[in-house]
Design an enzyme around this catalytic site. Structure first.
Site, PDB file in Angstrom:
ATOM      1  N   ASP A 276       0.866  -1.178   0.000  1.00 20.67           N
ATOM      2  CA  ASP A 276       0.000   0.000   0.000  1.00 20.67           C
ATOM      3  C   ASP A 276       0.909   1.237   0.000  1.00 20.67           C
ATOM      4  OD1 ASP A 276      -2.098   1.780   0.065  1.00 20.67           O
ATOM      5  OD2 ASP A 276      -3.253   0.622   1.491  1.00 20.67           O
TER       6      ASP A 276
HETATM    7  C1  BGC Z   1      -4.989   3.199  -0.002  1.00 19.38           C
HETATM    8  C2  BGC Z   1      -5.055   2.197  -1.129  1.00 19.38           C
HETATM    9  C3  BGC Z   1      -4.857   2.881  -2.449  1.00 19.38           C
HETATM   10  C4  BGC Z   1      -3.540   3.618  -2.439  1.00 19.38           C
HETATM   11  C5  BGC Z   1      -3.235   4.307  -3.745  1.00 19.38           C
HETATM   12  C6  BGC Z   1      -3.765   4.084  -0.114  1.00 19.38           C
HETATM   13  O1  BGC Z   1      -3.818   5.140   0.779  1.00 19.38           O
HETATM   14  O2  BGC Z   1      -5.001   2.524   1.228  1.00 19.38           O
HETATM   15  O3  BGC Z   1      -6.274   1.519  -1.086  1.00 19.38           O
HETATM   16  O4  BGC Z   1      -4.887   1.940  -3.478  1.00 19.38           O
HETATM   17  O5  BGC Z   1      -3.592   4.598  -1.403  1.00 19.38           O
HETATM   18  O6  BGC Z   1      -4.045   5.388  -3.973  1.00 19.38           O
END
Ligand code: BGC
Length: 744
Positions: A276
């Site tokens: 993530d």
């Molecule tokens: C989120 C993810 C997301 C990623 C990219 C993160 O803060 O938890 O679900 O895919 O950002 O935007």
């Protein structure tokens, strides 16, 4: 080719005989790459500077230090960066552009929890296929979706992104989404790579507080939290994303139980795992890794192949390889997976977005039509006393009151893209005006202004989701009075209440489930006028409507319904569409009941025991509305249950006067075994459309897949010889009952 609808892409390539050629191309490229260029492929770089000190993408791309770019959606900008990769980097390896295309790209569909409320996997597949088509045309080849986290605590804002509380429904929705995004071959020009996230247990955050630690037993992981991930994998999902939080004290992004033991060894996953955002660097913040080098080593060796936006791999892995702490062979293996995906996507042959096509695809009228149908099919009718709904189209005067009556952005949710343009969104009052035309007097008043108490950083990141400044007191009072006057002038009042887009999604957990601001006060004041009132909820989670549930005759949960939300709500209110959605979550009375879910165990003192009414002395422990619940403008009966150990059949009949849809649901309970089993578990469902008087027999197949479970005592998947209860009906309280056993 149809024989090649393979479960995994690797299998697809083997069966089309392309695997060897592909491997050859990957090997050729790998041989030419420096260590830094290899680690560049493992590094995803932000196209927008969301994270402090993030490097400029242009420089990184030119030097071969970026394999993927995220957070861009403009095809012109995408092409500009791609050109640098393809023309100015040494090996000319194309970038893969990634974005959170969660429920639509330009055409925004209902939020994922709403889509799950349709209980219609075929619709969900179609929706995600459109999302893929629009995104891919703009140059995005990888979506960070589906989010398949089980969520049983509605305080957690990210509940909106998943399919709710149930592993069986969650698995069906996960499969449908992967099929929609990737199709039979994600290399097709209108498909994208999907990403099952966030592996795993994110929805079990302590207190529903986003990012907090999760403590989940292995039996809950395997029986409840893993099945949607496993279903995504079985549907061929190309990538996984590791979660942010600690799972049982080990951050999910360095958790080798999750990423090695389960994902690679047991499930034989052959795609790649991305962390993530910033999660690799954050291993230090967690108090888990000693420093960023330690973080890079532990995330990588645990099985995270790509570092999303933390720069930790790029800066730390080269030295770790040189010091022999990470083997170059393991780096090669990770790079190989990413290059294979790029080859399969056709990025080497077609690296650029076609900007004209992107515009055309995004404007396709059939996409908006699908968004309207999806919003109709996702809405859940919670109450309809005296058949107040549908309203007559001959209504002369109507008031549409509340902060969501004329809001565009809030019909979309936070996860609608960083650059979403809400201007073409049809609001609720707009939809009603479209429906009734000039013949009726339709007045609108917001009545109250609501705002988050603690601001969201997404309000700063997403230009369309600007922070709301609450009205000054005098204006607030004036608007409140104006709304009441507007309601007073009308024959019928539609109240559109709920939550802002910024109140659901990431970093949007809340401690209570109350309707924010003075919305309840407004509702009570309008209801006190004694007029017919319809409450339309625009929310991302179940909110506390205990009072409304016995005082407001009609309640429709529209969720955040997307671009065509207003038209769909009007279709439902005026009977051009008949609600058929069902809750994919248990709807609590208030936050004191959460976490709450229907598939709990029986315990030594079941609530059905005589004289035992509730687990709480101060309120019922039953929810306000059960899992699987939802009404229609027509009536259905489910009867004639026939049960064997192999299959179950029941007849569903439309006994009302309108055509409508029923979701027939099958629940099982195992009476004894090596573990206590839930009081009921969903094991089959089918959404059927029936004309008045029409009857259909529904067949549910049973079999080992539906009867086995992971036993904590035996530490393996087992199927007990046992007696089973069966219920079939319209929700998780279905009473039509039978039994079978697996003893003989
Ligand atoms: C989120 C993810 C997301 C990623 C990219 C993160 O803060 O938890 O679900 O895919 O950002 O935007």
């Amino acid at each position: 080719m149809s024989a090649c609808r393979a479960v995994s892409l690797l299998a697809l390539y083997s069966c089309t005989g392309l695997a060897a050629a592909l491997d050859g191309r990957v090997d050729d490229l790998l041989k030419q790459m420096t260590l830094e260029e290899k680690i560049g492929q493992l590094s995803q770089v932000g196209g927008k500077a969301f994270i402090p000190n993030m490097p400029k993408p242009e420089e990184e791309i030119r030097k071969g230090r970026a394999g993927s770019i995220l957070w861009l959606s403009d095809p012109v900008e995408i092409n500009r960066l791609q050109k640098i990769a393809v023309e100015q980097s040494r090996l000319k390896i194309p970038l893969i552009f990634a974005l959170d295309v969660i429920h639509g790209f330009k055409t925004i569909f209902p939020m994922p929890l709403a889509l799950a409320s349709s209980w219609d996997p075929a619709l969900i597949e179609q929706v995600q296929a459109v999302a893929a088509r629009e995104a891919r045309a703009a140059g995005i080849a990888w979506t960070f979706a589906p989010m398949v986290d089980i969520a049983r605590d509605p305080r957690w804002g990210r509940m909106i992104e998943g399919a709710g509380e149930d592993p069986f429904l969650g698995a069906a929705v996960a499969r449908a989404q992967v099929r929609g995004f990737q199709g039979p071959n994600f290399g097709a020009p209108d498909r994208v790579l999907a990403c099952a996230k966030h592996f795993a247990g994110y929805g079990a955050a302590d207190g529903g507080r986003d990012y907090d630690s999760a403590y989940v037993s292995e039996s809950q992981l395997r029986n409840v939290y893993f099945p949607p991930f496993r279903a995504a994998l079985d549907a061929g999902v190309a990538t996984f994303m590791s979660a942010y939080m600690d799972l049982n004290d080990v951050p999910a992004s360095a958790n080798s139980f999750l990423l090695q033991d389960v994902l690679r060894r047991e499930w034989k996953f052959d795609g790649f795992v991305v962390s993530d955002a910033n999660a690799v660097g954050d291993l230090v913040t967690h108090g888990f890794a000693a420093d960023r080098a330690d973080a890079a080593r532990r995330a990588f060796t645990a099985g995270v192949e790509m570092d999303m936006a933390s720069g930790t791999y790029m800066n730390e892995l080269p030295a770790l390889v040189k010091a022999g702490k990470v083997s170059e062979a393991s780096i090669d293996a990770a790079v190989r997976e990413i290059l294979q995906a790029k080859f399969r996507l056709g990025l080497f042959e077609r690296p650029y977005a076609d900007e004209a096509l992107a515009k055309r695809v995004a404007a396709a009228p059939e996409h908006r039509q699908l968004a309207r149908v999806a919003a109709q099919r996702s809405a859940v009718l919670l109450r309809n006393e005296g058949d107040l709904l549908p309203l007559a189209k001959t209504a002369r005067s109507l008031a549409v009151i509340g902060p969501f009556a004329d809001s565009k952005r809030d019909l979309l949710t936070m996860w609608s893209g960083f650059d979403v343009d809400p201007s073409s969104t049809v609001t609720i009052v707009g939809g009603i005006r479209n429906k009734l035309g000039r013949g009726a007097r339709i007045e609108y008043a917001p009545g109250v202004q609501i705002a988050r108490r603690n601001p969201s950083f997404f309000e700063d990141l997403m230009p369309s989701m600007k922070r709301i400044e609450p009205w000054p007191q005098a204006q607030a009072d004036e608007e409140f009075t104006k709304a009441l006057d507007t309601a007073r002038r009308a024959d019928v009042v539609v109240m559109a209440l709920g939550e802002l887009a910024s109140m659901d999604g990431e970093a949007a957990s809340q401690s209570s489930l109350e309707l924010p601001g003075r919305q309840n006060e407004l509702l009570r004041a309008v209801v006190a006028m004694g007029k017919p009132v319809v409450l339309v909820l625009v929310s991302g989670r179940p909110v506390n409507i205990e009072w409304a549930a016995s005082h407001v005759p009609a309640i429709l949960e529209a969720w955040h319904p997307g671009t065509e939300g207003g038209n769909a709500v009007a279709d439902l209110l005026f009977g051009d569409a008949n609600p058929g959605g069902k809750l994919p979550i248990t709807w609590p009375r208030n936050a004191g009941q959460v976490p709450i879910y229907y598939a709990h165990n029986l315990t030594h003192q079941p609530e059905s025991a005589p004289g035992f009414k509730s687990r709480y002395w101060d309120q019922p422990s039953s929810p306000l509305y059960p899992f699987g619940y939802g009404l229609s403008y027509t009536k259905f009966t489910v009867a004639n249950l026939k049960v064997s150990r192999d299959d179950v059949t029941a007849d569903v009949e439309n006994t009302g006067a309108r055509a409508g849809d029923e979701v027939v649901q099958l629940y099982l309970h195992q009476r004894s075994g090596s573990a206590s089993r839930p009081v009921r578990e969903l094991k089959g469902f089918e959404r059927v459309s029936l004309a008045p008087g029409e009857k259909k027999t529904i067949l549910f197949k049973l079999g080992p897949e539906k009867l086995k479970y992971w036993s904590a005592e035996r530490r393996e998947w087992i199927q007990d010889a046992a007696e089973f209860d069966v219920w079939v009906g319209s929700d998780s309280t279905a009473s039509l009952h039978g039994t079978f056993n697996t003893k003989e």
